[in-house]
Design an enzyme around this catalytic site. Structure first.
Site, mmCIF file in Angstrom:
data_model
loop_
_atom_site.group_PDB
_atom_site.id
_atom_site.type_symbol
_atom_site.label_atom_id
_atom_site.label_comp_id
_atom_site.label_asym_id
_atom_site.label_seq_id
_atom_site.Cartn_x
_atom_site.Cartn_y
_atom_site.Cartn_z
ATOM 1 N N GLN A 53 12.061 2.455 9.638
ATOM 2 C CA GLN A 53 12.200 1.209 8.883
ATOM 3 C C GLN A 53 10.841 0.598 8.553
ATOM 4 O OE1 GLN A 53 13.889 -2.602 10.583
ATOM 5 N NE2 GLN A 53 15.619 -1.963 9.307
ATOM 6 N N GLU A 84 -8.259 -8.302 -22.801
ATOM 7 C CA GLU A 84 -8.936 -7.623 -21.703
ATOM 8 C C GLU A 84 -8.044 -7.577 -20.466
ATOM 9 O OE1 GLU A 84 -13.253 -7.874 -20.724
ATOM 10 O OE2 GLU A 84 -12.533 -9.019 -18.991
ATOM 11 N N ARG A 109 6.281 14.198 5.161
ATOM 12 C CA ARG A 109 5.521 14.060 6.397
ATOM 13 C C ARG A 109 6.485 13.765 7.544
ATOM 14 N NH1 ARG A 109 1.456 15.239 9.806
ATOM 15 N NH2 ARG A 109 0.644 13.401 10.922
#
Length: 386
Positions: A286, A249, A275
């Site tokens: 940075q 799982e 952008r």
């Protein structure tokens, strides 16, 4: 068994050469109206047909039951591909649960009569499955399950209840983990129960923060009579079965998560390149570029933990610490990188239309289900002798 939820859809007969690519062929169908289904908290039945056609549900199962005969690590790769392709994380989570909840333990521990009767329809996705482990007062404490099964002739009578059961509102088959002996590893047993069995009651779907298209609910048992022939493995073998299932799982569901994280990273990089603020791409700053670098480190660290742990489990090696560490690392990386993506997308990331905020809601659950991060750290400490 025929249920109102069972639907027939033919499987794609020819397997893709790489399990990772199984979902990619169906990307358009899987990603249709994701925001709308999430807003309604509605299980997408038509997309479940697409999951069935993709062949992902069949990867780890023997060919004689309609499976593809894949290995554990091939199944992990298929689910990683699903996570990368499909933006409906709830649907992916239900698919992962379908594979591991009943099919995997049935193939590993059940007799041929039960396997022949149920596995083909589980593998095809005709029957939807769930496993009932968690209890209201014993979330991660499987050793102290209080739901009991009392032997009565050729049957067992089960009384008690379970909570937070993924797929329960839509499931046709349940695997119940119940107490047949004293508390401890030899007191648990496992039973296969069909949805319409008298004494089994499935609660209404519970509203939740994320993974909203994957329904869950409470399940209760009152005088639920189950033939002894529906017991999986020997009486008292429940902990062995649970250990087998929970390893898978975690590996399966967090391979799905890895695919989601990889897709998120790719999207963030594209955004940072295109952008512009202050006459340059935001990726030049940075503060942004270092955040993205950390996202990349988180993704690749998660990949290494999943790859190495999957290989150890597949080889039959002791991987107890590895499983706990993998679950912790990947679930927490998913939550962190989802929040990072919101910050990088800024105001757009805060809007529901971009799907970034949905990633955050979905990621929070990963640090809770399959054993919380705190429980995983407790296990690691205990295994280190602390």
């Amino acid at each position: 068994m025929t249920s109102a939820f069972a639907q027939s859809t033919p499987q794609t007969p020819d397997p893709a050469p790489d399990p990772y690519e199984l979902a990619a062929l169906w990307a358009q169908e899987l990603n249709r109206d994701v925001e709308e289904f999430d807003a309604r908290a509605e299980f997408p039945w038509e997309k479940w047909k697409t999951i069935r056609r993709s062949g992902i549900l069949a990867v780890p199962f023997e060919t004689r039951y309609g499976g593809r005969g894949g290995t554990l690590t091939e199944t992990m790769r298929a689910l990683e591909g699903l996570g990368h392709t499909c933006r409906d994380a709830g649907l992916g989570f239900s698919a992962s649960t379908q594979i591991v909840s009943v099919g995997v333990p049935l193939q590993a521990f059940a007799g041929e009569e039960l396997k022949s009767r149920f596995l083909p329809r589980i593998v095809s996705g005709e029957l939807i499955t769930a496993h009932a482990i968690t209890e209201p007062e014993h979330g991660s404490d499987a050793m102290n399950i209080t739901t009991t099964a009392r032997r009565d002739g050729d049957d067992y009578v089960i009384d008690g209840g379970k909570m937070f059961i993924t797929n329960a509102p839509i499931a046709d088959l349940f695997l119940l983990y119940v107490r047949t002996g004293d508390p401890g590893p030899f007191g648990l047993s496992v039973f296969l129960v069909e949805r319409d069995t008298p004494g089994l009651r499935i609660g209404e779907p519970l509203a939740k923060m994320g993974l909203r298209t994957s329904p869950l609910s409470e399940v209760t048992f009152e005088g639920l009579r189950v033939p002894a022939a529906r017991r999986i493995g020997q009486e008292g073998a429940g902990f062995l079965i649970l250990d087998h299932v929970m390893k898978r799982e975690i590996l399966f569901s967090f391979s799905l998560t890895l695919g989601e994280m990889s897709h998120r990273l790719e999207r963030v990089i594209r955004h940072a390149r295109t952008r512009r603020q202050f006459d340059q791409p935001i990726g030049r700053f940075q503060g942004v570029s270092h955040r993205i670098a950390d996202m990349k480190i988180a993704v690749e660290t998660s990949r290494k933990w999943l790859t190495d742990t999957g290989a150890k489990v597949e080889a039959g090696q002791d991987a107890a610490i590895d499983i706990a560490a993998t679950k912790t690392v990947v679930s927490e990386a998913n939550k962190t990188t989802a929040l990072d993506a919101v910050q990088i997308f800024g105001g757009q990331g805060y809007l529901t239309g971009t799907g970034i905020e949905r990633d955050v809601r979905n990621a929070v659950g990963g640090t809770i289900y399959s054993g919380t991060s705190e429980i995983q750290r407790n296990r690691i400490a205990a295994l280190l002798g602390l």
